[in-house]
Enzyme design. Structure first.
Site, PDB file in Angstrom:
ATOM      1  N   LYS A  18       0.981  -1.100  -0.203  1.00 23.63           N
ATOM      2  CA  LYS A  18      -0.067   0.045  -0.109  1.00 23.63           C
ATOM      3  C   LYS A  18       0.844   1.276  -0.229  1.00 23.63           C
ATOM      4  CE  LYS A  18       0.883   1.031   4.687  1.00 23.63           C
ATOM      5  NZ  LYS A  18       1.620   2.277   4.913  1.00 23.63           N
ATOM      6  N   ASP A 157      -2.335  -1.464  10.206  1.00 26.87           N
ATOM      7  CA  ASP A 157      -2.332  -1.523   8.658  1.00 26.87           C
ATOM      8  C   ASP A 157      -3.040  -3.048   8.233  1.00 26.87           C
ATOM      9  OD1 ASP A 157      -1.332   0.890   8.359  1.00 26.87           O
ATOM     10  OD2 ASP A 157       0.609   0.095   7.958  1.00 26.87           O
TER      11      ASP A 157
HETATM   12  O1  C5P Z   1       0.343  -1.142  14.406  1.00 29.14           O
HETATM   13  P1  C5P Z   1       1.716  -1.131  14.187  1.00 29.14           P
HETATM   14  O2  C5P Z   1       2.474  -2.484  14.128  1.00 29.14           O
HETATM   15  O3  C5P Z   1       1.784  -0.548  12.736  1.00 29.14           O
HETATM   16  O4  C5P Z   1       2.299  -0.081  14.910  1.00 29.14           O
HETATM   17  C1  C5P Z   1       3.746   0.381  15.370  1.00 29.14           C
HETATM   18  C2  C5P Z   1       3.752   1.297  16.510  1.00 29.14           C
HETATM   19  O5  C5P Z   1       3.345   2.600  15.945  1.00 29.14           O
HETATM   20  C3  C5P Z   1       2.903   0.988  17.465  1.00 29.14           C
HETATM   21  O6  C5P Z   1       3.290   0.062  18.620  1.00 29.14           O
HETATM   22  C4  C5P Z   1       2.632   2.433  18.177  1.00 29.14           C
HETATM   23  O7  C5P Z   1       3.847   2.689  19.011  1.00 29.14           O
HETATM   24  C5  C5P Z   1       2.605   3.184  17.115  1.00 29.14           C
HETATM   25  N1  C5P Z   1       1.240   3.472  16.554  1.00 29.14           N
HETATM   26  C6  C5P Z   1       0.583   4.445  17.122  1.00 29.14           C
HETATM   27  N2  C5P Z   1      -0.702   4.933  16.423  1.00 29.14           N
HETATM   28  C7  C5P Z   1      -1.059   4.261  15.728  1.00 29.14           C
HETATM   29  C8  C5P Z   1      -0.515   3.258  14.965  1.00 29.14           C
HETATM   30  C9  C5P Z   1       0.651   2.955  15.621  1.00 29.14           C
HETATM   31  O8  C5P Z   1       1.192   5.240  17.917  1.00 29.14           O
HETATM   32  N3  C5P Z   1      -2.324   4.509  15.172  1.00 29.14           N
END
Ligand code: C5P
Length: 316
Positions: A18, A157
């Site tokens: 994406k 995602d």
């Molecule tokens: O969900 P993902 O693995 O992509 O997120 C990685 C990190 O990014 C999370 O552990 C969090 O610290 C941060 N994050 C956030 N707010 C979001 C998505 C991710 O703070 N909406």
């Protein structure tokens, strides 16, 4: 209760990457995550996940395939891809098995073409492919809410990776409103050797003294975008808040931007929290000529916008 019998001999899932055409980050919420307003777009660059049933247990083999226009090599894709239990394919499989009751095991073969940790959603696409592929292999039918919750546990995602196409993402990125593109587009993506840690980048955004008013205006703009068919050019106007917190990588990013611009790419943006940078190749121009004019060592990927995120093939 005996384990379910597999419904097919093998399944293959194409798992597409994406782009975030635009990405605004709001305040940190009580649960530690941030409010987002983003326009997701599936693209033609894809990994392939093949799944074969096994009596029990899950195993994963990862192979690299270079589909860059030039200069990719193993470094661009396999670097940063965890091969063991940390891989999102295995994490997704184990969580699904824990949720769905007794199913047999599976052998996963992943052909990795999407550079990892670059903001292209490759790991999330692989996780979504594992959920959909394993469900198809064992004839599992999770309720949509249960599937969404499972996807969100794996990453912000992953819900979009299950849906694909063009969508506005709110909340952590899981509140999706599907929209469509007024016309498809081609993009050129450059992937620098450096990476940005996503939690680190969110932390930098917290320290920034941004106004709530700016966030609210961006969210409103994103919501308007989500109500109609959009063009990539319009969605790009949302910007990407992560571009403002690159700090020591700022000059590398600006140089890359400048070199892409000079080659003839327009509407340049970073995707996710980086570090991949993309721009639109205008309809009349030759992408190969544009790529040929690009001055730099970064691997380049030519992609098209795609209307789907996953494509499932049952192989009998
Ligand atoms: O969900 P993902 O693995 O992509 O997120 C990685 C990190 O990014 C999370 O552990 C969090 O610290 C941060 N994050 C956030 N707010 C979001 C998505 C991710 O703070 N909406």
């Amino acid at each position: 209760m005996p384990a379910r019998i597999a419904a097919a001999r093998r399944v293959r899932v194409e798992a597409r990457a994406k782009l975030n055409l635009g990405l605004a980050v709001g305040p940190r919420r009580p649960d530690g995550f941030h409010e987002l307003a983003t326009v997701f777009q599936s693209i033609s660059l894809a990994d392939t996940l093949e799944i074969e049933p096994r009596r029990s247990g899950f195993s994963l083999e990862v192979r690299h395939e270079d589909v860059s226009l030039r200069g990719g090599g193993k470094r661009a894709t396999l670097r940063f891809v965890p091969a063991g239990d940390e891989n999102l394919v295995l994490r997704a499989a184990r969580r699904l098995a824990a949720r769905a009751g007794r199913i047999g095991g599976a052998r996963f073969r992943l052909v990795k073409r999407i550079p990892a940790r670059a903001g292209l959603g490759g790991g999330s696409a692989d996780a979504a492919a594992a959920l959909v592929g394993l469900s198809a292999l064992y004839g599992l039918r999770l309720r949509p809410e249960a599937r969404l919750a499972l996807a969100l546990e794996l990453g912000a995602d992953v819900p979009f990776a299950l849906r694909g196409g063009t969508a506005l993402g709110l909340g952590r990125g899981e509140r999706l409103r599907r929209t469509g593109l007024e016309r498809p587009f081609r993009a050129l993506i450059a992937v620098p050797a450096w990476r940005i840690s996503t939690p680190w980048a969110f932390g930098r955004i917290d320290r920034r003294k941004y106004g709530l008013t700016a966030w609210k205006a961006k969210r409103r703009f994103a919501q308007v975008l989500g109500r109609q068919r959009i063009t990539a050019e319009r969605a790009l106007r949302l910007g990407n808040d992560f571009e403002d917190v690159l700090e020591s990588r700022r000059s590398d990013y600006l140089s890359l931007r400048h070199r892409l611009e000079s080659a003839g790419v327009c509407g340049i943006r970073m995707t996710g929290s980086g570090s991949a940078v993309f721009g639109i190749v205008s309809p009349g121009s030759s992408a190969y000529k544009v790529a040929g004019r690009f001055a730099g060592k970064e691997p380049l990927f030519l992609v098209r916008s795609s209307r789907a995120g996953l494509r499932l093939h049952m192989l009998r």
